[in-house]
Design a protein around this motif. Structure first.
Motif, PDB file in Angstrom:
ATOM      1  N   PHE A  97       3.878  -3.073   5.922  1.00  0.00           N
ATOM      2  CA  PHE A  97       3.323  -4.033   4.976  1.00  0.00           C
ATOM      3  C   PHE A  97       3.889  -5.424   5.202  1.00  0.00           C
ATOM      4  CE2 PHE A  97       0.899  -1.532   1.944  1.00  0.00           C
ATOM      5  CZ  PHE A  97       1.330  -0.247   2.213  1.00  0.00           C
ATOM      6  N   GLY A  98       3.049  -6.427   4.955  1.00  0.00           N
ATOM      7  CA  GLY A  98       3.532  -7.796   4.885  1.00  0.00           C
ATOM      8  C   GLY A  98       4.274  -8.022   3.579  1.00  0.00           C
ATOM      9  N   GLN A  99       4.838  -9.209   3.441  1.00  0.00           N
ATOM     10  CA  GLN A  99       5.660  -9.526   2.278  1.00  0.00           C
ATOM     11  C   GLN A  99       4.828  -9.828   1.036  1.00  0.00           C
ATOM     12  OE1 GLN A  99       8.664  -8.310   2.922  1.00  0.00           O
ATOM     13  NE2 GLN A  99       9.730 -10.134   2.260  1.00  0.00           N
TER      14      GLN A  99
ATOM     15  N   PHE B  51      10.416   8.605   3.178  1.00  0.00           N
ATOM     16  CA  PHE B  51       9.095   9.198   3.243  1.00  0.00           C
ATOM     17  C   PHE B  51       9.189  10.628   3.756  1.00  0.00           C
ATOM     18  CE2 PHE B  51       7.267   9.493   7.540  1.00  0.00           C
ATOM     19  CZ  PHE B  51       8.246   8.859   8.291  1.00  0.00           C
TER      20      PHE B  51
ATOM     21  N   LYS C  58       2.858   5.941   9.379  1.00  0.00           N
ATOM     22  CA  LYS C  58       3.231   5.005   8.333  1.00  0.00           C
ATOM     23  C   LYS C  58       2.495   3.690   8.509  1.00  0.00           C
ATOM     24  CE  LYS C  58       7.533   5.093   9.434  1.00  0.00           C
ATOM     25  NZ  LYS C  58       8.975   4.768   9.499  1.00  0.00           N
TER      26      LYS C  58
ATOM     27  N   TYR D  18       8.654   3.684  -2.432  1.00  0.00           N
ATOM     28  CA  TYR D  18       9.001   2.292  -2.218  1.00  0.00           C
ATOM     29  C   TYR D  18       9.655   1.736  -3.478  1.00  0.00           C
ATOM     30  CZ  TYR D  18       5.827   2.027   1.830  1.00  0.00           C
ATOM     31  OH  TYR D  18       5.215   2.205   3.044  1.00  0.00           O
TER      32      TYR D  18
ATOM     33  N   LEU E 279      10.625   0.395   1.899  1.00  0.00           N
ATOM     34  CA  LEU E 279      10.517   1.844   1.983  1.00  0.00           C
ATOM     35  C   LEU E 279      11.883   2.489   1.783  1.00  0.00           C
ATOM     36  CD1 LEU E 279       8.669   4.290   2.604  1.00  0.00           C
ATOM     37  CD2 LEU E 279       9.267   3.963   5.016  1.00  0.00           C
TER      38      LEU E 279
ATOM     39  N   GLN F 295      10.030  -2.161  -5.275  1.00  0.00           N
ATOM     40  CA  GLN F 295       9.446  -3.495  -5.192  1.00  0.00           C
ATOM     41  C   GLN F 295      10.221  -4.434  -6.097  1.00  0.00           C
ATOM     42  OE1 GLN F 295       5.389  -3.871  -6.588  1.00  0.00           O
ATOM     43  NE2 GLN F 295       5.012  -5.620  -5.261  1.00  0.00           N
TER      44      GLN F 295
ATOM     45  N   LEU G  78       7.533  -4.891  -0.509  1.00  0.00           N
ATOM     46  CA  LEU G  78       7.694  -3.435  -0.627  1.00  0.00           C
ATOM     47  C   LEU G  78       8.751  -2.982   0.366  1.00  0.00           C
ATOM     48  CD1 LEU G  78       3.926  -2.451  -0.602  1.00  0.00           C
ATOM     49  CD2 LEU G  78       5.422  -2.502  -2.594  1.00  0.00           C
TER      50      LEU G  78
ATOM     51  N   PHE H 102       5.432   8.884   0.103  1.00  0.00           N
ATOM     52  CA  PHE H 102       6.347   7.759   0.288  1.00  0.00           C
ATOM     53  C   PHE H 102       6.924   7.306  -1.048  1.00  0.00           C
ATOM     54  CE2 PHE H 102       4.668   6.944   4.538  1.00  0.00           C
ATOM     55  CZ  PHE H 102       3.376   7.457   4.449  1.00  0.00           C
TER      56      PHE H 102
ATOM     57  N   PHE I 172      -1.465  -7.728  -0.376  1.00  0.00           N
ATOM     58  CA  PHE I 172      -0.658  -7.241   0.734  1.00  0.00           C
ATOM     59  C   PHE I 172      -1.551  -6.855   1.913  1.00  0.00           C
ATOM     60  CE2 PHE I 172       3.508  -6.831  -1.202  1.00  0.00           C
ATOM     61  CZ  PHE I 172       3.233  -6.732  -2.549  1.00  0.00           C
TER      62      PHE I 172
END
Lengths: 116, 113
Positions: free
Chosen positions: A106-108, B48, A103, B35, B45, B37, B43, B33, A90
């Protein structure tokens, strides 16, 4: 707003071959950039990070990444892949803000498969 | 090294149950945080928190709530678990600016039956 794109969902390389995972970001100012690795069933581990200075950064496990501002890219590389590198990778971008702006985006993710 | 500890690695709950996922960090981080998945979705969110008792919704808060009564602990609550909440849940923490990146826990694999 900042965003991160990892164009390759899945990559397969042979053991011993070189690797490059692509990451493109969108952010107006100088970003803070990160690469994480996730082994199956595990949390994410930080591989390397870029804040400023030398655009080629070294990380753990023999990985490196190069920040190219002109291309808005932060590609991850390894000269010779090992079977244990099979994992999900990632890329992430941060702004360095605080409070409710502290924050990462994120990429996929890119799944790396290593052929023997 | 910063440690983020999630209380359970695997959890199986029944539909309709109230579920608590606990996360504790030991480095005095301001941010925490949650998340989830799922395969092919990356990911996402959920919530948070950037300070004690402060929380903000993430991208997918529906069906979840959170609690942060102490700086080191951030709890995710599934008010009434449903099968579509079967997933891997990851907790993370960071400094206030996240300049050092996040530190993640090992994850909780939740199955709702």
């Amino acid at each position: 707003a900042q965003s991160v794109t990892q164009p390759d969902i899945h990559i397969t390389v042979s053991e011993g071959a070189s690797l490059e995972l692509r990451c493109n970001y969108s952010y107006g100012a100088t970003p803070y950039l990160f690469w994480y690795v996730q082994s199956p069933g595990q949390g994410l581990q930080l591989l390397l990070k870029y804040f400023s200075g030398d655009t080629l950064v070294q990380g753990i496990k023999g990985f490196e990444a190069e920040f190219k501002r002109s291309q808005s890219s932060f590609n991850l590389r390894k000269p010779s892949v090992h079977w244990s590198d099979a994992a999900e990778y990632f890329c992430a971008v941060g702004t360095g803000g605080s409070g409710n702006t502290g924050k990462l985006i994120f990429g996929q993710g890119t799944t790396l498969q290593v052929k023997p | 090294d910063v440690k983020v500890t999630q209380s359970s690695r695997y959890l199986v709950k029944r539909t309709g149950e109230k579920v608590f996922l606990e996360c504790v960090q030991d480095m005095d981080h301001e941010n925490m945080f949650w998340y989830r998945q799922d395969p092919g979705l990356g990911l996402r969110l959920i919530y948070f928190s950037y300070d004690v008792k402060m929380k903000e919704k993430g991208d997918i808060p529906e069906g979840y709530s959170v609690s942060r009564e102490k700086k080191e602990r951030f709890s995710l609550i599934l008010e009434s678990a449903s099968t579509n909440q079967t997933s891997m849940y990851l907790c993370a923490s960071s400094s206030g600016t996240a300049l050092g990146g996040y530190t993640f826990g090992s994850g909780t694999r939740l199955t709702v039956v």
